[in-house]
Scaffold this active site. Structure first.
Site, PDB file in Angstrom:
ATOM      1  N   GLY A  52       0.839  -1.208   0.000  1.00 50.30           N
ATOM      2  CA  GLY A  52       0.000   0.000   0.000  1.00 50.30           C
ATOM      3  C   GLY A  52       0.869   1.250   0.000  1.00 50.30           C
ATOM      4  N   HIS A  53       1.840   1.284   0.921  1.00 53.68           N
ATOM      5  CA  HIS A  53       2.770   2.426   0.962  1.00 53.68           C
ATOM      6  C   HIS A  53       3.524   2.553  -0.367  1.00 53.68           C
ATOM      7  CE1 HIS A  53       2.784   1.281   5.409  1.00 53.68           C
ATOM      8  NE2 HIS A  53       2.374   2.540   5.431  1.00 53.68           N
TER       9      HIS A  53
HETATM   10  P1  AMP Z   1       0.535   4.693   7.683  1.00 62.76           P
HETATM   11  O1  AMP Z   1       1.950   4.240   7.648  1.00 62.76           O
HETATM   12  O2  AMP Z   1      -0.422   3.624   8.049  1.00 62.76           O
HETATM   13  O3  AMP Z   1       0.365   5.960   8.480  1.00 62.76           O
HETATM   14  O4  AMP Z   1       0.156   5.087   6.183  1.00 62.76           O
HETATM   15  C1  AMP Z   1       0.911   5.999   5.433  1.00 62.76           C
HETATM   16  C2  AMP Z   1       0.166   6.321   4.164  1.00 62.76           C
HETATM   17  O5  AMP Z   1      -0.041   5.110   3.420  1.00 62.76           O
HETATM   18  C3  AMP Z   1      -1.220   6.908   4.420  1.00 62.76           C
HETATM   19  O6  AMP Z   1      -1.491   7.902   3.439  1.00 62.76           O
HETATM   20  C4  AMP Z   1      -2.125   5.715   4.243  1.00 62.76           C
HETATM   21  O7  AMP Z   1      -3.445   6.055   3.862  1.00 62.76           O
HETATM   22  C5  AMP Z   1      -1.414   4.980   3.127  1.00 62.76           C
HETATM   23  N1  AMP Z   1      -1.816   3.570   3.133  1.00 62.76           N
HETATM   24  C6  AMP Z   1      -1.779   2.713   4.181  1.00 62.76           C
HETATM   25  N2  AMP Z   1      -2.291   1.509   3.815  1.00 62.76           N
HETATM   26  C7  AMP Z   1      -2.660   1.630   2.514  1.00 62.76           C
HETATM   27  C8  AMP Z   1      -3.268   0.749   1.568  1.00 62.76           C
HETATM   28  N3  AMP Z   1      -3.619  -0.494   1.889  1.00 62.76           N
HETATM   29  N4  AMP Z   1      -3.506   1.208   0.317  1.00 62.76           N
HETATM   30  C9  AMP Z   1      -3.174   2.483  -0.025  1.00 62.76           C
HETATM   31  N5  AMP Z   1      -2.610   3.360   0.824  1.00 62.76           N
HETATM   32  C10 AMP Z   1      -2.353   2.942   2.082  1.00 62.76           C
END
Ligand code: AMP
Length: 300
Positions: A52-53
């Protein structure tokens, strides 16, 4: 990229990916890039990187001269010390992944550098923080908005990339940028899912095998809600009931909410006459899951 400034640490010999630990170092590098006319794409993360990241990194690589990723588990957005302690952290592995993606810089500050003891500024979006996850995570979005605003000032990005997975967070950042006339374009990126549909999340690594199997029910419940809308159901209460019943029947997820919302204001909808956001959150074991799907009016 030009010469590597002396205040950065090129951690790999073959590709000089900068690893920056101090806010002012990050800002100095960002200023030098801005002066040289390079556009910067920025992806704020809490690390423990997954596909996702990396989809956000890919989008940034495609749209900018340089890409910066921040890895910062922000204490200000955790309500409990236990949740903060348990959050998966794996900096060495993350750096290796990002080097493989040819990211130009990683900003990984210590909490005390970002929020020293005497830090006191808050950034609060009253309405958007009041819906969905807001009541279940008091103070969370204040912590998110403050850290993202600070990161924008340190990284000076032309564009910043956020996942639709955290839809409320995305809306809050978009609104903050609009309200404060920030000079950054927010690019929203679709949710990346596992094969069975579970939205990828760093927290998924904390699920037991059985919890992992059940976790997908949250997405399935949203799918049932969407199907009902596509069949012509317009009553939000009916949709919420379908989503709740799916979760209760097929999993042990303790639901915080299953909501039908306006996709821009996040206000709960009573009747579905145009675009809608179906969003749900719940806890299984020690893990809090969130997910959402959009239903466009041309679909409904
Ligand atoms: P986090 O590390 O969880 O704070 O996420 C960092 C960024 O990655 C944020 O903009 C999240 O929305 C994005 N993100 C996390 N998981 C996903 C995913 N499964 N698909 C797309 N973007 C994601």
């Amino acid at each position: 990229m030009g010469t590597v400034p002396t205040w950065t640490v090129p951690i790999f010999q073959n590709f000089a990916m900068h690893l920056l630990k101090h806010p002012r170092e990050m800002q100095r590098l960002a200023k030098s890039w801005r002066q040289s006319g390079k556009s910067v794409g920025f992806i704020p993360t809490m690390g423990s990187l997954h596909a996702g990241h990396l989809s956000l990194v890919e989008a940034s690589k495609n749209g900018n001269d340089l890409t910066v990723v921040s890895i910062f588990v922000n204490p200000a957005q955790f309500e409990s010390a236990e949740d903060f302690q348990n959050y998966p952290k794996n900096l060495a592995n993350d750096l290796e992944i990002l080097q493989g993606k040819n990211v130009e810089a990683v900003f990984a500050p210590e909490a005390v550098e970002m929020f020293p003891m005497d830090y006191e500024t808050t950034v609060s979006l009253e309405k958007l923080s009041g819906y969905l996850c807001g009541p279940f995570r008091p103070g969370h979005f204040r912590g998110v908005a403050a850290v993202v605003l600070k990161l924008f000032h340190l990284v000076l990005p032309a564009r910043a990339y956020f996942g639709e997975k955290d839809y409320q967070q995305l809306r809050i950042i978009q609104k903050m940028v609009q309200d404060l006339s920030l000079d950054v374009e927010i690019v929203d990126c679709p949710t990346i899912r596992e094969k069975d549909g579970l939205a990828m999340s760093s927290r998924n690594s904390l699920l037991s095998k059985d919890e992992r199997k059940e976790a997908v029910v949250l997405y399935q419940a949203l799918g049932k809600g969407k199907e009902a809308i596509l069949r012509g159901e317009k009553d939000a209460a009916g949709i919420k009931k379908i989503m709740r019943e799916t979760v209760v029947r097929f999993s042990s997820i303790a639901l915080d909410y299953a909501e039908v919302s306006h996709p821009v204001t996040l206000e709960p909808l009573r009747t579905i006459n145009s675009d809608a956001l179906l969003a749900a959150a719940g806890r299984i074991g020690k893990v809090r899951l969130i997910d959402n799907v959009r239903v466009r009016s041309r679909q409904a």
